[in-house]
Write a protein that holds these residues in place. Structure first.
Motif, PDB file in Angstrom:
ATOM      1  N   ALA A 188      42.642  53.610  44.672  1.00  0.00           N
ATOM      2  CA  ALA A 188      42.556  52.257  45.256  1.00  0.00           C
ATOM      3  C   ALA A 188      41.304  51.439  45.193  1.00  0.00           C
ATOM      4  O   ALA A 188      40.942  50.924  44.734  1.00  0.00           O
ATOM      5  CB  ALA A 188      43.102  52.156  46.775  1.00  0.00           C
ATOM      6  N   ARG A 189      40.096  52.505  45.259  1.00  0.00           N
ATOM      7  CA  ARG A 189      38.673  52.290  45.464  1.00  0.00           C
ATOM      8  C   ARG A 189      38.496  51.698  43.944  1.00  0.00           C
ATOM      9  O   ARG A 189      37.841  50.639  43.864  1.00  0.00           O
ATOM     10  CB  ARG A 189      38.005  53.259  45.905  1.00  0.00           C
ATOM     11  CG  ARG A 189      36.303  52.989  45.918  1.00  0.00           C
ATOM     12  CD  ARG A 189      35.731  54.310  46.214  1.00  0.00           C
ATOM     13  NE  ARG A 189      34.148  53.948  46.054  1.00  0.00           N
ATOM     14  CZ  ARG A 189      33.343  54.261  45.000  1.00  0.00           C
ATOM     15  NH1 ARG A 189      34.191  54.686  44.000  1.00  0.00           N
ATOM     16  NH2 ARG A 189      32.219  53.849  45.143  1.00  0.00           N
ATOM     17  N   GLY A 190      38.707  52.337  42.866  1.00  0.00           N
ATOM     18  CA  GLY A 190      38.290  51.648  41.498  1.00  0.00           C
ATOM     19  C   GLY A 190      38.712  50.351  41.371  1.00  0.00           C
ATOM     20  O   GLY A 190      37.697  49.615  41.234  1.00  0.00           O
ATOM     21  N   PRO A 191      39.925  49.987  41.299  1.00  0.00           N
ATOM     22  CA  PRO A 191      40.186  48.638  41.151  1.00  0.00           C
ATOM     23  C   PRO A 191      39.815  47.617  42.170  1.00  0.00           C
ATOM     24  O   PRO A 191      39.263  46.335  41.688  1.00  0.00           O
ATOM     25  CB  PRO A 191      41.892  48.620  40.915  1.00  0.00           C
ATOM     26  CG  PRO A 191      42.253  49.981  40.687  1.00  0.00           C
ATOM     27  CD  PRO A 191      41.007  50.725  41.234  1.00  0.00           C
ATOM     28  N   ALA A 192      39.648  48.000  43.379  1.00  0.00           N
ATOM     29  CA  ALA A 192      39.279  47.208  44.421  1.00  0.00           C
ATOM     30  C   ALA A 192      37.748  46.836  44.255  1.00  0.00           C
ATOM     31  O   ALA A 192      37.291  45.526  44.236  1.00  0.00           O
ATOM     32  CB  ALA A 192      39.253  47.972  45.776  1.00  0.00           C
ATOM     33  N   LEU A 193      37.006  47.669  43.664  1.00  0.00           N
ATOM     34  CA  LEU A 193      35.596  47.382  43.365  1.00  0.00           C
ATOM     35  C   LEU A 193      35.505  46.137  42.363  1.00  0.00           C
ATOM     36  O   LEU A 193      34.809  45.325  42.341  1.00  0.00           O
ATOM     37  CB  LEU A 193      34.802  48.587  42.717  1.00  0.00           C
ATOM     38  CG  LEU A 193      34.491  49.647  43.711  1.00  0.00           C
ATOM     39  CD1 LEU A 193      33.807  50.934  43.321  1.00  0.00           C
ATOM     40  CD2 LEU A 193      33.352  49.083  44.855  1.00  0.00           C
ATOM     41  N   THR A 194      36.365  46.342  41.257  1.00  0.00           N
ATOM     42  CA  THR A 194      36.448  45.320  40.108  1.00  0.00           C
ATOM     43  C   THR A 194      36.826  43.757  40.935  1.00  0.00           C
ATOM     44  O   THR A 194      36.097  42.843  40.486  1.00  0.00           O
ATOM     45  CB  THR A 194      37.248  45.762  39.302  1.00  0.00           C
ATOM     46  OG1 THR A 194      36.709  46.763  38.394  1.00  0.00           O
ATOM     47  CG2 THR A 194      37.423  44.497  37.871  1.00  0.00           C
ATOM     48  N   VAL A 195      37.801  43.919  41.592  1.00  0.00           N
ATOM     49  CA  VAL A 195      38.243  42.596  42.277  1.00  0.00           C
ATOM     50  C   VAL A 195      37.577  42.066  43.258  1.00  0.00           C
ATOM     51  O   VAL A 195      37.349  40.781  43.344  1.00  0.00           O
ATOM     52  CB  VAL A 195      39.778  42.938  42.985  1.00  0.00           C
ATOM     53  CG1 VAL A 195      40.397  41.834  43.750  1.00  0.00           C
ATOM     54  CG2 VAL A 195      40.909  43.452  41.994  1.00  0.00           C
ATOM     55  N   LEU A 196      36.768  42.836  43.895  1.00  0.00           N
ATOM     56  CA  LEU A 196      35.651  42.208  44.946  1.00  0.00           C
ATOM     57  C   LEU A 196      34.587  41.511  44.001  1.00  0.00           C
ATOM     58  O   LEU A 196      33.892  40.654  44.819  1.00  0.00           O
ATOM     59  CB  LEU A 196      35.240  43.339  45.799  1.00  0.00           C
ATOM     60  CG  LEU A 196      36.127  44.119  46.851  1.00  0.00           C
ATOM     61  CD1 LEU A 196      35.761  45.174  47.528  1.00  0.00           C
ATOM     62  CD2 LEU A 196      36.412  42.889  48.021  1.00  0.00           C
ATOM     63  N   SER A 197      34.471  41.844  42.957  1.00  0.00           N
ATOM     64  CA  SER A 197      33.479  41.377  42.284  1.00  0.00           C
ATOM     65  C   SER A 197      33.665  40.058  41.552  1.00  0.00           C
ATOM     66  O   SER A 197      33.030  39.266  41.002  1.00  0.00           O
ATOM     67  CB  SER A 197      32.751  42.204  40.920  1.00  0.00           C
ATOM     68  OG  SER A 197      33.863  42.406  39.992  1.00  0.00           O
ATOM     69  N   TRP A 198      35.121  39.582  41.518  1.00  0.00           N
ATOM     70  CA  TRP A 198      35.538  38.286  40.949  1.00  0.00           C
ATOM     71  C   TRP A 198      35.118  37.108  41.846  1.00  0.00           C
ATOM     72  O   TRP A 198      34.744  37.441  42.980  1.00  0.00           O
ATOM     73  CB  TRP A 198      37.202  38.188  41.035  1.00  0.00           C
ATOM     74  CG  TRP A 198      37.541  39.207  40.146  1.00  0.00           C
ATOM     75  CD1 TRP A 198      37.079  40.110  39.107  1.00  0.00           C
ATOM     76  CD2 TRP A 198      38.968  39.539  40.041  1.00  0.00           C
ATOM     77  NE1 TRP A 198      37.919  40.526  38.316  1.00  0.00           N
ATOM     78  CE2 TRP A 198      39.098  40.512  38.804  1.00  0.00           C
ATOM     79  CE3 TRP A 198      40.314  39.174  40.630  1.00  0.00           C
ATOM     80  CZ2 TRP A 198      40.357  41.086  38.648  1.00  0.00           C
ATOM     81  CZ3 TRP A 198      41.475  39.673  40.270  1.00  0.00           C
ATOM     82  CH2 TRP A 198      41.480  40.670  39.322  1.00  0.00           C
ATOM     83  N   ASP A 199      34.934  36.096  41.392  1.00  0.00           N
ATOM     84  CA  ASP A 199      34.188  34.945  41.780  1.00  0.00           C
ATOM     85  C   ASP A 199      34.888  34.281  42.912  1.00  0.00           C
ATOM     86  O   ASP A 199      34.267  34.165  44.183  1.00  0.00           O
ATOM     87  CB  ASP A 199      33.909  33.766  40.854  1.00  0.00           C
ATOM     88  CG  ASP A 199      32.965  34.261  39.730  1.00  0.00           C
ATOM     89  OD1 ASP A 199      31.926  35.021  39.994  1.00  0.00           O
ATOM     90  OD2 ASP A 199      32.986  33.488  38.804  1.00  0.00           O
ATOM     91  N   TYR A 200      36.219  34.256  42.986  1.00  0.00           N
ATOM     92  CA  TYR A 200      37.080  33.652  43.939  1.00  0.00           C
ATOM     93  C   TYR A 200      37.036  34.538  45.237  1.00  0.00           C
ATOM     94  O   TYR A 200      37.151  34.159  46.359  1.00  0.00           O
ATOM     95  CB  TYR A 200      38.369  33.035  43.747  1.00  0.00           C
ATOM     96  CG  TYR A 200      39.431  34.259  43.702  1.00  0.00           C
ATOM     97  CD1 TYR A 200      40.128  34.704  44.706  1.00  0.00           C
ATOM     98  CD2 TYR A 200      39.587  35.259  42.426  1.00  0.00           C
ATOM     99  CE1 TYR A 200      41.293  35.459  44.709  1.00  0.00           C
ATOM    100  CE2 TYR A 200      40.495  35.864  42.443  1.00  0.00           C
ATOM    101  CZ  TYR A 200      41.350  36.229  43.404  1.00  0.00           C
ATOM    102  OH  TYR A 200      42.366  37.324  43.391  1.00  0.00           O
ATOM    103  N   VAL A 201      36.915  35.863  45.206  1.00  0.00           N
ATOM    104  CA  VAL A 201      36.981  36.885  46.069  1.00  0.00           C
ATOM    105  C   VAL A 201      35.567  36.768  46.805  1.00  0.00           C
ATOM    106  O   VAL A 201      35.567  36.909  48.034  1.00  0.00           O
ATOM    107  CB  VAL A 201      37.293  38.209  45.624  1.00  0.00           C
ATOM    108  CG1 VAL A 201      37.176  39.261  46.887  1.00  0.00           C
ATOM    109  CG2 VAL A 201      38.765  38.345  44.827  1.00  0.00           C
TER     110      VAL A 201
END
Length: 280
Positions: free
Chosen positions: A158-171
């Motif tokens: 869960a941590r790996g993809p979450a790091l990517t998603v947290l870097s998205w602009d809308y997040v």
């Protein structure tokens, strides 16, 4: 992806579809076991012990005259319930810790993940045995032990993809506007990391069934007289030369359950992986 489109794509992936059918049969056998079992799995008939497959007992009887088919159906119920409970615990606890580690970052991230690395350093069976040595044997404790063993797997996943998603602009914008951890993780991050987690759930069910059977075989899992596939295999090993049927059929039942979930997990991974989908 709606259900109709999903099953259409699953049908084209023959390996995944076969795994889905086998896993569905195992789950239905576990759910309907008490209704379709021809005999009471605990009823003993000493005069009928060590019988081979026949019209009366389709898969024979064990050393106490108990019907093997009935015990396998109830054993599926035990194995599936324990495995589902274990994977549910690992998914909630491990996935939650992985998401929080990615969200917090810094020393809390390092602390959580280093603890997960310590758990991953132990072999699965050895760590499960250590947990059961503290908690004691039993079906509930077995599910809890397996859940603890698989927690670091889901945390890292869960941590790996979450790091990517947290870097998205809308997040990042949601966090800047004052969104709390639970809101950001629940509304924006979790839906985008569910695909690999769902695949890991099916694959973990496959191995959790094997671990549960192994622990029961060693006498640390489900305790008699409750039917369990691993316990059936353990009880019949001393009479294999006299009557191998219980060992053969309980071993095949374990193989079928693990094989079905494993194939379904592979097929699900092919369907949910965008790269593989475009390649197909």
């Amino acid at each position: 992806m709606n259900a109709r489109r999903f099953f259409a794509r699953l049908w084209r992936n023959r390996v995944g579809f076969i795994g889905f059918v086998v896993a569905l049969v195992v789950v239905l056998a576990a759910a309907l076991g008490p209704l379709i079992a021809p005999y009471d799995p605990l009823a003993q008939a000493i005069r009928e012990r060590f019988q081979g497959p026949s019209g009366t007992h389709l898969l024979g009887t064990d050393n106490f005259g108990r019907d093997t088919l009935s015990r396998i159906l109830h054993g599926y119920r035990t194995s599936v319930l324990v495995s589902l409970g274990a994977v549910f615990i690992a998914t909630i606890v491990g996935g939650g810790l992985g998401l929080l580690a990615a969200y917090w970052g810094g020393w809390r991230d390092r602390l959580i993940m280093r603890f997960m690395d310590v758990l991953l350093a132990f072999p699965i069976i050895l760590l499960a045995i250590a947990v059961l040595a503290v908690l004691g044997p039993g079906s509930f404790n077995t599910g809890l032990a397996i859940g603890i063993v698989y927690t670091p797997v889901f945390a890292r996943l869960a941590r790996g993809p979450a790091l990517t998603v947290l870097s998205w602009d809308y997040v990042a914008a949601a966090r800047a506007l004052g969104g709390g951890a639970l809101r950001v993780l629940g509304k924006h991050v979790t839906p985008n990391v569910m695909a690999p987690i769902l695949v890991q759930v099916t694959l973990s069910l496959s191995t959790a069934i094997l671990v549960e059977a192994s622990l029961s075989f060693l006498g640390l899992g489900t305790q008699p007289p409750t039917p369990s596939l691993g316990l059936m295999l353990s009880e019949s090993r001393g009479t294999m030369l006299l009557s191998p049927w219980v060992s053969v059929f309980s071993g095949l039942a374990i193989l079928l359950a693990s094989f079905g979930f494993n194939l379904f997990g592979d097929g699900l991974r092919d369907l949910l992986d965008p790269k593989l989908a475009r390649r197909r």
